[in-house]
Design a protein around this motif. Structure first.
Motif, PDB file in Angstrom:
ATOM      1  N   THR A 156    -172.824  38.841  14.063  1.00  6.92           N
ATOM      2  CA  THR A 156    -172.405  37.443  13.080  1.00  6.92           C
ATOM      3  C   THR A 156    -173.563  36.768  12.264  1.00  6.92           C
ATOM      4  N   ILE A 157    -172.558  37.016  11.011  1.00  7.09           N
ATOM      5  CA  ILE A 157    -173.903  36.891   9.814  1.00  7.09           C
ATOM      6  C   ILE A 157    -173.797  35.340   9.783  1.00  7.09           C
ATOM      7  N   HIS A 158    -174.336  34.908   9.358  1.00 10.59           N
ATOM      8  CA  HIS A 158    -174.042  32.968   9.192  1.00 10.59           C
ATOM      9  C   HIS A 158    -174.839  33.029   8.062  1.00 10.59           C
ATOM     10  N   THR A 159    -174.069  32.871   6.906  1.00  7.69           N
ATOM     11  CA  THR A 159    -174.014  32.725   5.625  1.00  7.69           C
ATOM     12  C   THR A 159    -173.543  31.592   4.959  1.00  7.69           C
ATOM     13  N   LYS A 160    -174.392  31.403   3.317  1.00 10.91           N
ATOM     14  CA  LYS A 160    -174.330  29.887   2.970  1.00 10.91           C
ATOM     15  C   LYS A 160    -172.967  29.022   2.657  1.00 10.91           C
TER      16      LYS A 160
END
Length: 233
Positions: A156-160
């Motif tokens: 999982t890539i947690h982005t803004k």
């Protein structure tokens, strides 16, 4: 628009730099000061991309300002404009963009700024991460990545703007994120240090990491906390 800060303890030199920069398209002067201490306070309060600084100034020097920027991994480029050639080697160690000796021509400073602007345009393309998602590819700006978490067979890539799920491994993604901003904090996490707000002790050799803007947490080893304190904070 490139945001610029200027500091030189001689008003006549400061006015010269200010006048030259005003003739360059696509720039915005955020602050202009004869005090390095004031420049430091402005850097803490306002976002700039470029600092143009004299080196030898009373109390706090331009070299010390550049060292603060480098050691704290701030995303600010530095150009030294100085009458002293003795700091050239140290400037290279701090990865400053340019070292301009006084007296200098208007064209010399303009060329340096334009070269940096061109470099930034090119880096905008390489500053993207291409994520494979089954039959498509999702493109995300690296600067928008807060942290990355591996769980089971997915990542999982947690982005803004929210999470993105991919099946690429952390080892694969780590190879694409060799910027100073990112750290493999734990076997299951990669973090962007610019979003970190807090480390909370979790176990003897690990901490929980909190981030600006999201509730999700990451993990970091004590060894990596010690590394960050020494080289970043």
């Amino acid at each position: 628009m490139m945001k610029i800060g200027i500091v030189d303890d001689r008003q006549i030199d400061l006015d010269k730099i200010h006048g030259i920069i005003c003739s360059v398209d696509g720039v915005d002067i955020v602050f202009s000061t004869t005090s390095a201490e004031e420049a430091y306070e402005q850097i803490k309060k306002q976002s700039i991309e470029l600092l143009i600084a004299d080196i030898e100034m009373p109390h706090l020097s331009g070299y010390e300002l550049a060292d603060i920027i480098h050691s704290h991994a701030l995303n600010i480029t530095v150009i030294f404009v100085t009458a002293n050639s003795g700091y050239a080697v140290h400037a290279f160690e701090l990865q400053v963009h340019d070292y301009i000796m006084k007296p200098y021509s208007k064209e010399r400073l303009i060329q340096s700024i334009e070269r940096l602007m061109e470099k930034n345009k090119k880096s905008e393309i390489t500053g993207r991460l291409y994520l494979k998602k089954k039959n498509n590819i999702h493109i995300v700006q690296k600067k928008d990545i807060i942290f990355i978490e591996r769980s089971g067979r997915s990542t999982t890539i947690h982005t803004k703007t929210g999470p993105i799920i991919t099946y690429q491994t952390l080892n694969e993604l780590e190879g694409e994120l060799r910027d100073r901003d990112f750290l493999r904090s734990h076997r299951s996490f990669i973090i962007n240090i610019h979003f970190v707000t807090n480390f909370s002790l979790y176990a003897k050799n690990s901490y929980i990491v909190s981030f600006e803007g999201i509730e999700e947490k990451a993990m970091i080893t004590k060894e990596n906390v010690d590394f960050l304190q020494k080289h970043y904070f």
